[in-house]
Design an enzyme around this catalytic site. Structure first.
Site, PDB file in Angstrom:
ATOM      1  N   ASP A  85      10.257   3.480   6.350  1.00 21.66           N
ATOM      2  CA  ASP A  85       9.936   2.099   6.748  1.00 21.66           C
ATOM      3  C   ASP A  85      10.932   1.682   7.808  1.00 21.66           C
ATOM      4  O   ASP A  85      12.125   2.021   7.723  1.00 21.66           O
ATOM      5  CB  ASP A  85      10.035   1.159   5.534  1.00 21.66           C
TER       6      ASP A  85
ATOM      7  N   THR B  58      -1.928  -4.460   9.546  1.00 23.86           N
ATOM      8  CA  THR B  58      -2.858  -4.724  10.652  1.00 23.86           C
ATOM      9  C   THR B  58      -3.261  -6.206  10.566  1.00 23.86           C
ATOM     10  O   THR B  58      -4.364  -6.524  10.106  1.00 23.86           O
ATOM     11  CB  THR B  58      -4.100  -3.819  10.538  1.00 23.86           C
TER      12      THR B  58
ATOM     13  N   ARG C 253       1.173 -14.077   2.203  1.00 28.41           N
ATOM     14  CA  ARG C 253       0.524 -14.019   3.517  1.00 28.41           C
ATOM     15  C   ARG C 253      -0.818 -14.751   3.539  1.00 28.41           C
ATOM     16  O   ARG C 253      -1.661 -14.525   2.678  1.00 28.41           O
ATOM     17  CB  ARG C 253       0.305 -12.552   3.934  1.00 28.41           C
TER      18      ARG C 253
ATOM     19  N   ARG D 153      14.447  -3.048   3.371  1.00 25.85           N
ATOM     20  CA  ARG D 153      13.482  -2.517   2.396  1.00 25.85           C
ATOM     21  C   ARG D 153      13.957  -1.143   1.892  1.00 25.85           C
ATOM     22  O   ARG D 153      13.901  -0.858   0.697  1.00 25.85           O
ATOM     23  CB  ARG D 153      12.111  -2.406   3.069  1.00 25.85           C
TER      24      ARG D 153
ATOM     25  N   CYS E  81      -6.065  -9.246   3.520  1.00 24.81           N
ATOM     26  CA  CYS E  81      -7.266  -8.412   3.650  1.00 24.81           C
ATOM     27  C   CYS E  81      -8.533  -9.232   3.877  1.00 24.81           C
ATOM     28  O   CYS E  81      -9.060  -9.257   4.982  1.00 24.81           O
ATOM     29  CB  CYS E  81      -7.424  -7.551   2.402  1.00 24.81           C
TER      30      CYS E  81
ATOM     31  N   THR F 101      -6.095  -0.840   7.340  1.00 21.53           N
ATOM     32  CA  THR F 101      -7.476  -1.271   7.551  1.00 21.53           C
ATOM     33  C   THR F 101      -7.773  -1.397   9.046  1.00 21.53           C
ATOM     34  O   THR F 101      -7.054  -2.088   9.768  1.00 21.53           O
ATOM     35  CB  THR F 101      -7.714  -2.620   6.839  1.00 21.53           C
TER      36      THR F 101
ATOM     37  N   VAL G  59       0.827  -1.208   0.000  1.00 22.01           N
ATOM     38  CA  VAL G  59       0.000   0.000   0.000  1.00 22.01           C
ATOM     39  C   VAL G  59       0.862   1.259   0.000  1.00 22.01           C
ATOM     40  O   VAL G  59       0.678   2.166  -0.812  1.00 22.01           O
ATOM     41  CB  VAL G  59      -0.947  -0.019   1.233  1.00 22.01           C
TER      42      VAL G  59
HETATM   43  N1  LIG Z   1      -2.039  -5.419   0.478  1.00 25.98           N
HETATM   44  C1  LIG Z   1      -3.262  -5.049   0.085  1.00 25.98           C
HETATM   45  O1  LIG Z   1      -3.791  -5.518  -0.910  1.00 25.98           O
HETATM   46  C2  LIG Z   1      -4.041  -4.016   0.852  1.00 25.98           C
HETATM   47  C3  LIG Z   1      -5.094  -3.340   0.215  1.00 25.98           C
HETATM   48  C4  LIG Z   1      -5.804  -2.396   0.922  1.00 25.98           C
HETATM   49  C5  LIG Z   1      -5.477  -2.140   2.253  1.00 25.98           C
HETATM   50  N2  LIG Z   1      -4.474  -2.825   2.850  1.00 25.98           N
HETATM   51  C6  LIG Z   1      -4.149  -2.494   4.249  1.00 25.98           C
HETATM   52  O2  LIG Z   1      -3.017  -1.644   4.240  1.00 25.98           O
HETATM   53  C7  LIG Z   1      -2.175  -1.903   5.369  1.00 25.98           C
HETATM   54  C8  LIG Z   1      -0.767  -2.235   4.905  1.00 25.98           C
HETATM   55  O3  LIG Z   1      -0.794  -3.428   4.167  1.00 25.98           O
HETATM   56  P1  LIG Z   1       0.375  -3.842   3.180  1.00 25.98           P
HETATM   57  O4  LIG Z   1      -0.123  -4.996   2.395  1.00 25.98           O
HETATM   58  O5  LIG Z   1       0.915  -2.653   2.463  1.00 25.98           O
HETATM   59  O6  LIG Z   1       1.479  -4.335   4.221  1.00 25.98           O
HETATM   60  P2  LIG Z   1       3.005  -4.711   3.904  1.00 25.98           P
HETATM   61  O7  LIG Z   1       3.397  -5.728   4.882  1.00 25.98           O
HETATM   62  O8  LIG Z   1       3.185  -4.970   2.447  1.00 25.98           O
HETATM   63  O9  LIG Z   1       3.809  -3.382   4.206  1.00 25.98           O
HETATM   64  C9  LIG Z   1       3.872  -2.774   5.406  1.00 25.98           C
HETATM   65  C10 LIG Z   1       5.228  -2.113   5.572  1.00 25.98           C
HETATM   66  O10 LIG Z   1       5.186  -1.410   6.812  1.00 25.98           O
HETATM   67  C11 LIG Z   1       6.433  -1.557   7.469  1.00 25.98           C
HETATM   68  N3  LIG Z   1       6.183  -1.298   8.900  1.00 25.98           N
HETATM   69  C12 LIG Z   1       5.599  -2.096   9.820  1.00 25.98           C
HETATM   70  N4  LIG Z   1       5.479  -1.444  10.985  1.00 25.98           N
HETATM   71  C13 LIG Z   1       5.996  -0.218  10.800  1.00 25.98           C
HETATM   72  C14 LIG Z   1       6.149   0.912  11.637  1.00 25.98           C
HETATM   73  N5  LIG Z   1       5.699   0.904  12.891  1.00 25.98           N
HETATM   74  N6  LIG Z   1       6.753   2.002  11.129  1.00 25.98           N
HETATM   75  C15 LIG Z   1       7.184   2.010   9.842  1.00 25.98           C
HETATM   76  N7  LIG Z   1       7.051   0.987   8.993  1.00 25.98           N
HETATM   77  C16 LIG Z   1       6.455  -0.114   9.477  1.00 25.98           C
HETATM   78  C17 LIG Z   1       6.865  -2.965   7.142  1.00 25.98           C
HETATM   79  O11 LIG Z   1       8.257  -3.098   7.274  1.00 25.98           O
HETATM   80  C18 LIG Z   1       6.384  -3.104   5.681  1.00 25.98           C
HETATM   81  O12 LIG Z   1       7.385  -2.736   4.763  1.00 25.98           O
HETATM   82  C19 LIG Z   1      -2.860  -3.020   6.137  1.00 25.98           C
HETATM   83  O13 LIG Z   1      -3.664  -2.468   7.136  1.00 25.98           O
HETATM   84  C20 LIG Z   1      -3.747  -3.679   5.091  1.00 25.98           C
HETATM   85  O14 LIG Z   1      -4.870  -4.308   5.656  1.00 25.98           O
HETATM   86  C21 LIG Z   1      -3.723  -3.732   2.163  1.00 25.98           C
END
Ligand SMILES: NC(=O)c1ccc[n+]([C@@H]2O[C@H](COP(=O)([O-])OP(=O)(O)OC[C@H]3O[C@@H](n4cnc5c(N)ncnc54)[C@H](O)[C@@H]3O)[C@@H](O)[C@H]2O)c1
Length: 452
Positions: free
Chosen positions: A51, A102, A359, A56, A288, A143, A22
């Site tokens: 990040d 999340t 995941r 990364r 999700c 989310t 995201v």
């Molecule tokens: N992946 C999807 O398709 C999607 C779509 C819509 C919404 N979401 C929501 O978006 C959010 C993120 O999902 P994602 O798939 O991008 O996750 P992800 O795991 O791909 O990426 C999250 C990133 O955040 C970093 N991170 C974790 N804790 C941190 C912190 N405290 N400070 C800084 N960086 C931190 C991690 O190292 C990682 O690189 C979630 O809540 C998810 O439900 C995801």
């Protein structure tokens, strides 16, 4: 009172916290856009991608995206974006956008540790002992169930920043918003630019500011709602609705199999009615759809409400990998030819097609069960992160079908673009006389080909 202290919408410094599926596309979309879509103003924003994972950050600086969404050129060519894992670099930020994961824990309850950590860090950064900046806006995109922003994140930020949230004196204060992310990784049509952005803010003026901010770079436009909780709920029900719809056809598939009826034929017939929704049985995984309903049921439990339909949907979808396993074993036991060792070829192990994300992939649970039966498993998946897969299940994936090998069981799990060239002829070349094929995406039909 009109608030002139809010950040300058075209010149602000924006930090995106968490550069995953995201956060990375979002930070690039903000950095790319130089002309406001809602006015004739030029946009001169600085974007900082933060990040906590230093690897990364190192990789992004070198132009490598492990999620295989962006190519090197797209990452390197962009000006006005910096990548960092140093919180000190965020001192002068005006807008924080939080996109950290999340997930759920082992009890299938929300694991809010990462979002709490991010809130804690932001609080420290915006504390006036640390920065001269004031009136920062923190927007959450992760989310959430309705209430996480206001009941969990804001109190943490208030405590660590020692600032008053939404202060009417417009000094030593911060504001919040929630704007859910709705991207669909692996889907090149529904990208950040052409999905309407739902927006909300902690007071009417901030809500308008946030709405204009997203409207300045998202072509599809925005949909502003009246409260943060409405925006939180809107996102989480999108995935919950999908989960329940899939659960319904999964339940029907189990039921119809017992009746000896072909579920796909039934669904094709029913879909000739204009208002029948087209869903197919399948495995639900990922970060999700298989997770978000648990956030809702957790919140429901918290207030003493029983969200029984949502819970039932989850139970059915979580059971499907086991059902598939039992179906495979049942077909093997009916086969006339017996093999000493079942040689299995699996096409696709990520949680969905054209995506590297592993995941909660239900295929991993299925593979664990097949391994317990001493089956010999080969995986073809050009998208998956091979090291991660190996660390999860001890099997290395191949990019192509290994040459000169025959398999007794083939599982076609994902209709990846790379698999479009796979045909019945290819199956014939790698099959033995008794090979069983499980096609989970309903692409192939014929003798010895089974579906969910
Ligand atoms: N992946 C999807 O398709 C999607 C779509 C819509 C919404 N979401 C929501 O978006 C959010 C993120 O999902 P994602 O798939 O991008 O996750 P992800 O795991 O791909 O990426 C999250 C990133 O955040 C970093 N991170 C974790 N804790 C941190 C912190 N405290 N400070 C800084 N960086 C931190 C991690 O190292 C990682 O690189 C979630 O809540 C998810 O439900 C995801």
């Amino acid at each position: 009172m009109h608030n002139n202290n809010l950040p300058n919408i075209s010149n602000c410094i924006v930090a995106v916290i968490g550069l995953g599926y995201v956060g990375l596309p979002l930070s690039l979309a903000i950095a790319k856009n130089k002309n406001c879509l809602r006015s004739d103003k030029k946009l001169n924003r600085r974007v900082i991608g933060y990040d906590l994972n230093s690897q990364r950050i190192r990789e992004l600086k070198e132009g490598f995206d492990k999620n295989i969404v962006f190519k090197k050129k797209e990452l390197i060519d962009l000006k006005f974006i910096e990548y960092t894992n140093d919180l000190e670099d965020l001192k002068n930020v005006d807008i924080f956008i939080v996109t950290v994961p999340t997930p759920i824990d082992k009890k299938k309850e929300p694991d809010l540790s990462l979002i709490k950590k991010a809130s804690f860090e932001i609080g420290k950064i915006i504390n006036s002992d640390n920065t001269k900046k004031d009136n920062q806006i923190i927007i959450f995109e992760s989310t959430f169930y309705p209430g996480i922003t206001e009941e969990i994140c804001i109190p943490i930020i208030e405590k660590t920043s020692k600032k008053k949230f939404n202060s009417s004196v417009l000094k030593n204060t911060f504001y919040c918003g929630y704007s859910p992310e709705r991207i669909n990784p692996g889907d090149q049509n529904n990208t950040i630019d052409n999905i309407v952005k739902v927006t909300s803010g902690s007071n009417p003026e901030v809500a308008i500011w946030i709405d204009n901010f997203y409207g300045s770079f998202i072509k599809a436009g925005t949909h502003k709602v009246k409260s943060i909780k409405v925006a939180e709920a809107a996102k989480i029900i999108e995935n919950t609705q999908r989960d329940i719809n899939i659960a319904l056809v999964n339940e029907l598939a189990i039921f119809f199999k017992k009746l000896g009826i072909d579920t796909n034929e039934v669904l094709d017939a029913a879909a000739t009615k204009w208002n029948f929704h087209k869903y197919r049985p399948g495995l639900v995984g990922g970060h999700c759809i298989g997770v978000d309903p648990y956030y809702l049921t957790y919140k429901a439990n918290q207030i003493g409400f029983k969200a029984s339909l949502i819970s039932s949907g989850r139970k059915i979808n979580d059971f499907m990998h086991e059902y598939l396993f039992l179906e495979i074993i049942s077909q093997i036991s009916k086969r006339k030819i017996e093999y000493e060792v079942e040689k299995v070829l699996i096409f696709g192990v990520t949680y969905k097609e054209n995506c590297s994300d592993l995941r909660n992939s239900q295929m991993l649970f299925l593979i664990e069960n097949l391994k317990k039966e001493n089956m010999e498993i080969t995986i073809v998946d050009p998208n998956v992160n091979k090291d991660l897969l190996y660390s999860e299940i001890g099997i290395k994936a191949n990019n192509e079908i290994p040459e000169n090998k025959k398999y007794t069981l083939i599982i076609f799990a994902l209709n990846n673009k790379n698999f479009y060239s796979i045909s019945e002829k290819v199956f014939a070349e790698i099959s033995t006389p008794g090979t069983i094929i499980f096609d989970l995406v309903n692409r192939f039909f014929g003798d010895n080909i089974f579906h969910l």
